[in-house]
Design a protein around this motif. Structure first.
Motif, PDB file in Angstrom:
ATOM      1  N   MET A  74      78.627  21.989 -20.026  1.00 18.79           N
ATOM      2  CA  MET A  74      78.340  20.593 -19.691  1.00 18.79           C
ATOM      3  C   MET A  74      77.395  20.543 -18.500  1.00 18.79           C
ATOM      4  O   MET A  74      77.526  21.316 -17.559  1.00 18.79           O
ATOM      5  CB  MET A  74      79.636  19.845 -19.342  1.00 18.79           C
ATOM      6  CG  MET A  74      79.418  18.356 -19.148  1.00 18.79           C
ATOM      7  SD  MET A  74      80.933  17.553 -18.564  1.00 18.79           S
ATOM      8  CE  MET A  74      80.985  18.166 -16.883  1.00 18.79           C
ATOM      9  N   ALA A  75      76.441  19.639 -18.534  1.00 17.78           N
ATOM     10  CA  ALA A  75      75.485  19.526 -17.451  1.00 17.78           C
ATOM     11  C   ALA A  75      76.177  19.084 -16.167  1.00 17.78           C
ATOM     12  O   ALA A  75      77.195  18.405 -16.194  1.00 17.78           O
ATOM     13  CB  ALA A  75      74.388  18.526 -17.836  1.00 17.78           C
ATOM     14  N   GLU A  76      75.581  19.471 -15.045  1.00 14.28           N
ATOM     15  CA  GLU A  76      76.125  19.073 -13.742  1.00 14.28           C
ATOM     16  C   GLU A  76      76.126  17.557 -13.625  1.00 14.28           C
ATOM     17  O   GLU A  76      75.222  16.872 -14.093  1.00 14.28           O
ATOM     18  CB  GLU A  76      75.282  19.702 -12.633  1.00 14.28           C
ATOM     19  CG  GLU A  76      75.695  19.271 -11.228  1.00 14.28           C
ATOM     20  CD  GLU A  76      77.139  19.586 -10.923  1.00 14.28           C
ATOM     21  OE1 GLU A  76      77.810  18.725 -10.351  1.00 14.28           O
ATOM     22  OE2 GLU A  76      77.586  20.703 -11.256  1.00 14.28           O
ATOM     23  N   ALA A  77      77.181  17.024 -12.993  1.00 13.34           N
ATOM     24  CA  ALA A  77      77.353  15.571 -12.903  1.00 13.34           C
ATOM     25  C   ALA A  77      76.686  14.986 -11.672  1.00 13.34           C
ATOM     26  O   ALA A  77      76.939  13.846 -11.304  1.00 13.34           O
ATOM     27  CB  ALA A  77      78.844  15.241 -12.896  1.00 13.34           C
ATOM     28  N   GLY A  78      75.788  15.739 -11.035  1.00 13.45           N
ATOM     29  CA  GLY A  78      75.217  15.319  -9.768  1.00 13.45           C
ATOM     30  C   GLY A  78      74.456  14.011  -9.815  1.00 13.45           C
ATOM     31  O   GLY A  78      74.337  13.322  -8.812  1.00 13.45           O
ATOM     32  N   GLY A  79      73.882  13.671 -10.981  1.00 11.77           N
ATOM     33  CA  GLY A  79      73.089  12.455 -11.063  1.00 11.77           C
ATOM     34  C   GLY A  79      73.891  11.186 -11.237  1.00 11.77           C
ATOM     35  O   GLY A  79      73.326  10.092 -11.261  1.00 11.77           O
ATOM     36  N   LEU A  80      75.204  11.285 -11.336  1.00  9.49           N
ATOM     37  CA  LEU A  80      76.016  10.111 -11.655  1.00  9.49           C
ATOM     38  C   LEU A  80      76.111   9.125 -10.503  1.00  9.49           C
ATOM     39  O   LEU A  80      76.488   7.971 -10.709  1.00  9.49           O
ATOM     40  CB  LEU A  80      77.417  10.548 -12.089  1.00  9.49           C
ATOM     41  CG  LEU A  80      77.468  11.363 -13.387  1.00  9.49           C
ATOM     42  CD1 LEU A  80      78.904  11.693 -13.740  1.00  9.49           C
ATOM     43  CD2 LEU A  80      76.801  10.627 -14.528  1.00  9.49           C
ATOM     44  N   LEU A  81      75.792   9.544  -9.279  1.00 10.17           N
ATOM     45  CA  LEU A  81      75.809   8.624  -8.146  1.00 10.17           C
ATOM     46  C   LEU A  81      74.407   8.426  -7.583  1.00 10.17           C
ATOM     47  O   LEU A  81      74.246   7.960  -6.457  1.00 10.17           O
ATOM     48  CB  LEU A  81      76.744   9.128  -7.045  1.00 10.17           C
ATOM     49  CG  LEU A  81      78.214   9.308  -7.419  1.00 10.17           C
ATOM     50  CD1 LEU A  81      79.031   9.657  -6.186  1.00 10.17           C
ATOM     51  CD2 LEU A  81      78.774   8.062  -8.088  1.00 10.17           C
ATOM     52  N   PRO A 128      87.168   4.420  -5.291  1.00 14.65           N
ATOM     53  CA  PRO A 128      86.269   5.010  -4.304  1.00 14.65           C
ATOM     54  C   PRO A 128      85.456   6.183  -4.860  1.00 14.65           C
ATOM     55  O   PRO A 128      85.945   7.304  -4.984  1.00 14.65           O
ATOM     56  CB  PRO A 128      87.210   5.488  -3.190  1.00 14.65           C
ATOM     57  CG  PRO A 128      88.602   5.057  -3.607  1.00 14.65           C
ATOM     58  CD  PRO A 128      88.533   4.897  -5.094  1.00 14.65           C
ATOM     59  N   LEU A 129      84.192   5.909  -5.183  1.00 13.55           N
ATOM     60  CA  LEU A 129      83.268   6.973  -5.502  1.00 13.55           C
ATOM     61  C   LEU A 129      82.859   7.641  -4.187  1.00 13.55           C
ATOM     62  O   LEU A 129      82.769   6.989  -3.153  1.00 13.55           O
ATOM     63  CB  LEU A 129      82.026   6.414  -6.189  1.00 13.55           C
ATOM     64  CG  LEU A 129      82.236   5.497  -7.395  1.00 13.55           C
ATOM     65  CD1 LEU A 129      80.900   4.959  -7.873  1.00 13.55           C
ATOM     66  CD2 LEU A 129      82.954   6.227  -8.508  1.00 13.55           C
ATOM     67  N   CYS A 130      82.612   8.930  -4.244  1.00 13.45           N
ATOM     68  CA  CYS A 130      82.176   9.639  -3.041  1.00 13.45           C
ATOM     69  C   CYS A 130      81.510  10.932  -3.462  1.00 13.45           C
ATOM     70  O   CYS A 130      81.402  11.235  -4.653  1.00 13.45           O
ATOM     71  CB  CYS A 130      83.359   9.914  -2.102  1.00 13.45           C
ATOM     72  SG  CYS A 130      84.615  11.026  -2.782  1.00 13.45           S
ATOM     73  N   SER A 131      81.036  11.690  -2.499  1.00 20.16           N
ATOM     74  CA  SER A 131      80.548  13.037  -2.778  1.00 20.16           C
ATOM     75  C   SER A 131      81.242  13.996  -1.836  1.00 20.16           C
ATOM     76  O   SER A 131      81.527  13.656  -0.685  1.00 20.16           O
ATOM     77  CB  SER A 131      79.023  13.125  -2.633  1.00 20.16           C
ATOM     78  OG  SER A 131      78.632  12.900  -1.300  1.00 20.16           O
ATOM     79  N   VAL A 132      81.536  15.186  -2.347  1.00 17.16           N
ATOM     80  CA  VAL A 132      82.183  16.240  -1.560  1.00 17.16           C
ATOM     81  C   VAL A 132      81.308  17.486  -1.667  1.00 17.16           C
ATOM     82  O   VAL A 132      81.141  18.038  -2.756  1.00 17.16           O
ATOM     83  CB  VAL A 132      83.609  16.534  -2.081  1.00 17.16           C
ATOM     84  CG1 VAL A 132      84.270  17.621  -1.233  1.00 17.16           C
ATOM     85  CG2 VAL A 132      84.455  15.269  -2.088  1.00 17.16           C
ATOM     86  N   LEU A 141      81.838  12.354   1.780  1.00 17.59           N
ATOM     87  CA  LEU A 141      83.162  12.331   2.403  1.00 17.59           C
ATOM     88  C   LEU A 141      83.131  13.008   3.771  1.00 17.59           C
ATOM     89  O   LEU A 141      83.896  12.650   4.671  1.00 17.59           O
ATOM     90  CB  LEU A 141      84.178  13.020   1.486  1.00 17.59           C
ATOM     91  CG  LEU A 141      85.654  12.706   1.747  1.00 17.59           C
ATOM     92  CD1 LEU A 141      85.949  11.227   1.555  1.00 17.59           C
ATOM     93  CD2 LEU A 141      86.543  13.539   0.842  1.00 17.59           C
ATOM     94  N   GLU A 142      82.228  13.974   3.926  1.00 16.41           N
ATOM     95  CA  GLU A 142      82.127  14.700   5.191  1.00 16.41           C
ATOM     96  C   GLU A 142      81.705  13.780   6.346  1.00 16.41           C
ATOM     97  O   GLU A 142      81.933  14.105   7.519  1.00 16.41           O
ATOM     98  CB  GLU A 142      81.126  15.850   5.064  1.00 16.41           C
ATOM     99  CG  GLU A 142      81.548  16.925   4.084  1.00 16.41           C
ATOM    100  CD  GLU A 142      81.166  16.625   2.636  1.00 16.41           C
ATOM    101  OE1 GLU A 142      81.362  17.506   1.785  1.00 16.41           O
ATOM    102  OE2 GLU A 142      80.667  15.516   2.363  1.00 16.41           O
ATOM    103  N   ASN A 143      81.086  12.651   6.028  1.00 20.22           N
ATOM    104  CA  ASN A 143      80.616  11.731   7.069  1.00 20.22           C
ATOM    105  C   ASN A 143      81.652  10.672   7.438  1.00 20.22           C
ATOM    106  O   ASN A 143      81.381   9.825   8.295  1.00 20.22           O
ATOM    107  CB  ASN A 143      79.335  11.023   6.606  1.00 20.22           C
ATOM    108  CG  ASN A 143      78.178  11.988   6.417  1.00 20.22           C
ATOM    109  OD1 ASN A 143      78.213  13.121   6.899  1.00 20.22           O
ATOM    110  ND2 ASN A 143      77.154  11.549   5.709  1.00 20.22           N
ATOM    111  N   LEU A 144      82.808  10.715   6.790  1.00 20.84           N
ATOM    112  CA  LEU A 144      83.817   9.676   7.005  1.00 20.84           C
ATOM    113  C   LEU A 144      84.981  10.215   7.840  1.00 20.84           C
ATOM    114  O   LEU A 144      85.298  11.402   7.791  1.00 20.84           O
ATOM    115  CB  LEU A 144      84.361   9.176   5.661  1.00 20.84           C
ATOM    116  CG  LEU A 144      83.342   8.597   4.680  1.00 20.84           C
ATOM    117  CD1 LEU A 144      84.042   8.226   3.370  1.00 20.84           C
ATOM    118  CD2 LEU A 144      82.632   7.388   5.279  1.00 20.84           C
TER     119      LEU A 144
END
Length: 211
Positions: free
Chosen positions: A1-8, A37-41, A124-127
């Motif tokens: 499956m392709a990386e989901a990086g583009g979803l946000l 809550p969408l976020c990135s980790v 998430l690292e910025n929160l």
């Protein structure tokens, strides 16, 4: 499956905001709201979940959930409820610009409508999160790539009077099993973000009891 990086990404955000725009006002009659809550980790898009404190007691104690709760008389709408509850539960102050829109309201176990409000928290690292121990026992995230893998997707068949009635999704292989209303909201979120990559598990053959 392709990386989901583009979803946000910015393009995905615009598409999702446009889809959610038609839901404006649908949460007006909702008795409660939750923030999705969408976020990135570490650069990977994810969803943030909470484990409700067992101190709360009641049927939702110890459940996986999204931040949220009942609408306060002072709340102007479902977005205000979701943002207030997020501040009270996680100590996180979010501006309205973070909100993408609302998913369709869903009935909870008591039959009251709950409005899911989708928002992007960013990295998430910025929160700095300061969960209220009286309400939140744990915070955890699940990458969208994890949620989109079929091996992490399950379902539960329910019967009424000895006959198959409906099917609800379950998300597996994370720190905690995601089920019930939270799983349905997660499913709607995955359909919003990746309509070509998620196959719905919810299926109704008859009027089902509230979840």
């Amino acid at each position: 499956m392709a990386e989901a990086g583009g979803l946000l990404s910015g393009g995905s955000e615009r598409r999702c905001r446009e889809r959610l725009a038609g839901a404006a006002g649908r949460g007006a009659a909702a008795a409660a709201a939750v923030l999705v809550p969408l976020c990135s980790v570490r650069g990977r898009p994810a969803l943030l979940f909470t484990l409700r404190s067992r101190r709360l007691g009641g049927p939702h104690s110890g459940d996986v959930s999204f931040p949220g709760g009942k609408r306060d008389p002072a709340d102007t709408d479902a977005v205000a409820t979701a943002l207030r509850e997020t501040r009270e539960e996680l100590g996180l102050e979010l501006g309205a610009e973070r909100v993408w829109g609302q998913l369709r309201p869903l009935p909870d176990r008591q039959g009251q409508l709950v409005a899911p409000v989708v928002a992007n928290l960013g990295p998430l690292e910025n929160l700095t999160l300061t969960p209220n121990p009286d309400e939140v026992e744990e915070i955890f995230t699940l990458p969208l790539a994890h949620l989109l893998r079929e091996e992490n997707q399950g379902y539960t068949h329910f019967c009424t009077a000895g006959r198959y009635s409906y099917t609800l999704p379950v998300f597996l292989n994370g720190p905690h099993r995601v089920w019930g209303l939270t799983a349905i909201v997660t499913e709607l979120t995955l359909e919003l973000l990746a309509p070509d990559r998620y196959r719905r598990k919810t299926h109704m053959l008859a009027r089902s009891p509230s979840v």
